[in-house]
Scaffold this active site. Structure first.
Site, PDB file in Angstrom:
ATOM      1  N   HIS A 239      10.318 -18.525  -6.136  1.00  0.00           N
ATOM      2  CA  HIS A 239       9.529 -17.763  -5.144  1.00  0.00           C
ATOM      3  C   HIS A 239       8.231 -18.528  -4.896  1.00  0.00           C
ATOM      4  O   HIS A 239       7.332 -18.535  -5.741  1.00  0.00           O
ATOM      5  CB  HIS A 239       9.207 -16.353  -5.671  1.00  0.00           C
ATOM      6  CG  HIS A 239       8.437 -15.514  -4.703  1.00  0.00           C
ATOM      7  ND1 HIS A 239       8.828 -14.234  -4.380  1.00  0.00           N
ATOM      8  CD2 HIS A 239       7.315 -15.746  -3.982  1.00  0.00           C
ATOM      9  CE1 HIS A 239       7.980 -13.720  -3.505  1.00  0.00           C
ATOM     10  NE2 HIS A 239       7.042 -14.631  -3.251  1.00  0.00           N
TER      11      HIS A 239
ATOM     12  N   LYS B 243      14.765 -12.808   2.877  1.00  0.00           N
ATOM     13  CA  LYS B 243      13.636 -12.084   2.277  1.00  0.00           C
ATOM     14  C   LYS B 243      13.379 -10.776   3.004  1.00  0.00           C
ATOM     15  O   LYS B 243      13.258 -10.755   4.237  1.00  0.00           O
ATOM     16  CB  LYS B 243      12.382 -12.975   2.339  1.00  0.00           C
ATOM     17  CG  LYS B 243      11.118 -12.337   1.782  1.00  0.00           C
ATOM     18  CD  LYS B 243      11.202 -12.124   0.273  1.00  0.00           C
ATOM     19  CE  LYS B 243      10.048 -11.282  -0.251  1.00  0.00           C
ATOM     20  NZ  LYS B 243       8.890 -12.055  -0.651  1.00  0.00           N
TER      21      LYS B 243
ATOM     22  N   ASP C 220       5.357 -17.188  -7.037  1.00  0.00           N
ATOM     23  CA  ASP C 220       4.627 -16.561  -5.931  1.00  0.00           C
ATOM     24  C   ASP C 220       3.298 -17.277  -5.708  1.00  0.00           C
ATOM     25  O   ASP C 220       2.323 -16.661  -5.278  1.00  0.00           O
ATOM     26  CB  ASP C 220       4.404 -15.060  -6.182  1.00  0.00           C
ATOM     27  CG  ASP C 220       4.047 -14.320  -4.895  1.00  0.00           C
ATOM     28  OD1 ASP C 220       4.197 -14.896  -3.808  1.00  0.00           O
ATOM     29  OD2 ASP C 220       3.598 -13.162  -4.989  1.00  0.00           O
TER      30      ASP C 220
ATOM     31  N   HIS D  85      10.624  -7.834  -1.594  1.00  0.00           N
ATOM     32  CA  HIS D  85       9.248  -7.462  -1.945  1.00  0.00           C
ATOM     33  C   HIS D  85       9.268  -5.960  -2.170  1.00  0.00           C
ATOM     34  O   HIS D  85       9.356  -5.185  -1.215  1.00  0.00           O
ATOM     35  CB  HIS D  85       8.260  -7.836  -0.830  1.00  0.00           C
ATOM     36  CG  HIS D  85       6.834  -7.524  -1.206  1.00  0.00           C
ATOM     37  ND1 HIS D  85       5.898  -8.494  -1.428  1.00  0.00           N
ATOM     38  CD2 HIS D  85       6.214  -6.340  -1.433  1.00  0.00           C
ATOM     39  CE1 HIS D  85       4.748  -7.920  -1.781  1.00  0.00           C
ATOM     40  NE2 HIS D  85       4.911  -6.610  -1.777  1.00  0.00           N
TER      41      HIS D  85
ATOM     42  N   LEU E  78      -0.562  -9.439  -4.375  1.00  0.00           N
ATOM     43  CA  LEU E  78       0.342  -8.296  -4.193  1.00  0.00           C
ATOM     44  C   LEU E  78       1.738  -8.664  -4.675  1.00  0.00           C
ATOM     45  O   LEU E  78       2.203  -9.760  -4.353  1.00  0.00           O
ATOM     46  CB  LEU E  78       0.384  -7.888  -2.716  1.00  0.00           C
ATOM     47  CG  LEU E  78      -0.897  -7.225  -2.218  1.00  0.00           C
ATOM     48  CD1 LEU E  78      -0.882  -7.080  -0.712  1.00  0.00           C
ATOM     49  CD2 LEU E  78      -1.098  -5.864  -2.893  1.00  0.00           C
TER      50      LEU E  78
ATOM     51  N   HIS F  41       8.769 -10.882  -7.994  1.00  0.00           N
ATOM     52  CA  HIS F  41       7.464 -10.660  -8.649  1.00  0.00           C
ATOM     53  C   HIS F  41       7.293  -9.235  -9.194  1.00  0.00           C
ATOM     54  O   HIS F  41       6.406  -8.500  -8.767  1.00  0.00           O
ATOM     55  CB  HIS F  41       6.294 -11.019  -7.726  1.00  0.00           C
ATOM     56  CG  HIS F  41       6.388 -10.582  -6.297  1.00  0.00           C
ATOM     57  ND1 HIS F  41       6.679  -9.295  -5.935  1.00  0.00           N
ATOM     58  CD2 HIS F  41       6.224 -11.274  -5.134  1.00  0.00           C
ATOM     59  CE1 HIS F  41       6.684  -9.207  -4.628  1.00  0.00           C
ATOM     60  NE2 HIS F  41       6.423 -10.389  -4.119  1.00  0.00           N
TER      61      HIS F  41
ATOM     62  N   HIS G 279       5.236 -19.928  -1.815  1.00  0.00           N
ATOM     63  CA  HIS G 279       4.660 -20.008  -0.458  1.00  0.00           C
ATOM     64  C   HIS G 279       4.103 -21.414  -0.253  1.00  0.00           C
ATOM     65  O   HIS G 279       3.196 -21.820  -0.981  1.00  0.00           O
ATOM     66  CB  HIS G 279       3.532 -18.985  -0.295  1.00  0.00           C
ATOM     67  CG  HIS G 279       4.002 -17.573  -0.435  1.00  0.00           C
ATOM     68  ND1 HIS G 279       4.440 -16.826   0.642  1.00  0.00           N
ATOM     69  CD2 HIS G 279       4.150 -16.788  -1.531  1.00  0.00           C
ATOM     70  CE1 HIS G 279       4.820 -15.629   0.211  1.00  0.00           C
ATOM     71  NE2 HIS G 279       4.662 -15.579  -1.100  1.00  0.00           N
TER      72      HIS G 279
HETATM   73  O1  DOR Z   1      -0.212 -11.987  -3.195  1.00  0.00           O
HETATM   74  C1  DOR Z   1       0.638 -12.238  -2.361  1.00  0.00           C
HETATM   75  N1  DOR Z   1       0.475 -13.231  -1.454  1.00  0.00           N
HETATM   76  N2  DOR Z   1       1.743 -11.482  -2.300  1.00  0.00           N
HETATM   77  C2  DOR Z   1       2.640 -11.608  -1.321  1.00  0.00           C
HETATM   78  O2  DOR Z   1       3.604 -10.894  -1.336  1.00  0.00           O
HETATM   79  C3  DOR Z   1       2.428 -12.573  -0.218  1.00  0.00           C
HETATM   80  C4  DOR Z   1       1.556 -13.655  -0.630  1.00  0.00           C
HETATM   81  C5  DOR Z   1       1.037 -14.474   0.538  1.00  0.00           C
HETATM   82  O3  DOR Z   1       1.843 -14.846   1.405  1.00  0.00           O
HETATM   83  O4  DOR Z   1      -0.153 -14.757   0.565  1.00  0.00           O
HETATM   84 ZN    ZN Z   2       5.323 -14.027  -2.284  1.00  0.00          ZN
END
Ligand code: DOR
Ligand code: ZN
Length: 346
Positions: A14, A100, A248, A137, A220, A175, A16
């Protein structure tokens, strides 16, 4: 005491990576230690079609340092307009590894997510039929539900009904942050997996709120009480194949974190392996670190574990940058609050 540890090369289930300048700055941080990662599709606009996923994959590959051996495993962002046939084609072609699900409004760039779950029923049925995993999520977004209860309520009100209505659907609870999440995942059978982040093994909600507000610990789902962190550490270090690493890691510039309404996300790509080795050492389970980072994830995703290895050595505090510079401004690296002693050998 063990002071050298060799593991199959880990994967991040997971992640980004963003796009543009941010992508170029953060991709090397993950590619340095990880062989593969499930890439989150919450760009603006989101990655919603097979063609979007192919184009994003190519941008990621172009952003990697020369010679990097890293495979991005792409995902589609589920919307109420997702076309089941486009999805099935992209999955059959190997363009995507998962889909997702963001409940609309749950987190960063989730506005195109799902509000009415009946509208995605046909897509979920198609995914069950073809074996494509759904990464979830798991938080409700209703404003009357306390933010610390949103994961537990989601399991009861949304996740469990979806799984009962869609036999054979393979689901990853992304997460997880609560003992309820741990319990539900533990009992879910082979079609249910759960990722756990690095930061949720380290911080509880006091780290965010006690003694001054710490925006760099805000993410989150938000970190919960200490008893939940303990449950997550038990699950991650148990060796149970249900649980695997999904960092995450979610970069935001400091300018976007340090606002009156700052963004959610902890950036852990740089020091995740050092933190995890320390966590597993503290728990007396260093022999299970490889299961969590390198074995359980591929098993769930029905992929071979990596053939390569990484080696960590224990010694003097590890030096790592406190920030990654990007053309958009600096991104602060997650600070576990204590020195780290496990170094990933170059
Ligand atoms: O803390 C987070 N940041 N939780 C998420 O689900 C998305 C992520 C983000 O894309 O910044
Ligand atoms: Zn995420």
């Amino acid at each position: 005491m063990t002071d050298t540890l060799t593991l199959r090369t880990p994967d991040d289930w997971h992640l980004h990576l963003r796009d543009g300048a941010m992508l170029r700055a953060v991709a090397p941080e993950t590619a340095r230690h990880f062989a593969r990662a499930i890439i989150m599709p919450n760009l603006v606009p989101p990655v919603v079609t097979g063609a979007d996923a192919a184009a994003y994959r190519d941008r990621i590959l172009a952003a990697l340092p020369k010679g990097a051996d890293f495979t991005p495993l792409m995902t589609l962002y589920l919307t109420e307009d997702t076309d089941p046939d486009d999805l099935a084609r992209a999955y059959a072609d190997g363009l995507i590894t998962a889909v997702k699900l963001y409940p609309a409004g749950a987190t960063t760039n989730s506005a195109s997510g799902v509000t009415n779950f009946d509208k995605v029923r046909a897509v979920l049925e198609k995914m069950a039929e073809i074996g494509c995993p759904l990464c979830v999520h798991g938080e409700v977004t209703d404003s009357e539900i306390d933010i610390f209860d949103r994961e537990a309520v989601f399991i009861d009100r949304v996740l469990d009904p979806i799984r009962r209505a869609t036999p054979g659907l393979r689901v990853v609870m992304e997460h997880i942050t609560t003992m309820q999440g741990v319990e539900y995942a533990t009992e879910g059978g082979p079609d249910l997996g759960a990722t756990i982040t690095t930061h949720h093994l380290v911080i509880n909600r006091n780290h965010i709120l006690a003694g001054g507000i710490k925006p760099h610990y805000y993410c989150l789902p938000v970190a919960k009480r200490e008893e939940h962190r303990i449950a997550l550490r038990r699950a991650a270090t148990s060796g149970d194949p249900t649980f695997f690493l999904g960092t995450d890691s979610a970069p935001h510039t400091d300018a976007n974190k340090l606002l009156p309404c700052g963004c959610a996300g902890c950036f852990t790509a740089t020091n995740t392996m050092s933190i995890l080795a320390q966590v597993f050492e503290e728990e007396g389970t260093l022999d299970r670190l490889e299961s969590f980072t390198s074995i359980n994830g591929p098993k769930f995703y029905r992929l071979p574990a990596n053939e390569g290895t990484i080696t960590l050595t224990r010694g003097d505090p590890v030096a790592y940058p406190s920030r990654i510079e990007t053309e958009d401004g600096p991104v602060t690296v997650f600070d576990p609050g204590y020195p780290l002693h496990w170094r990933v050998e170059p």
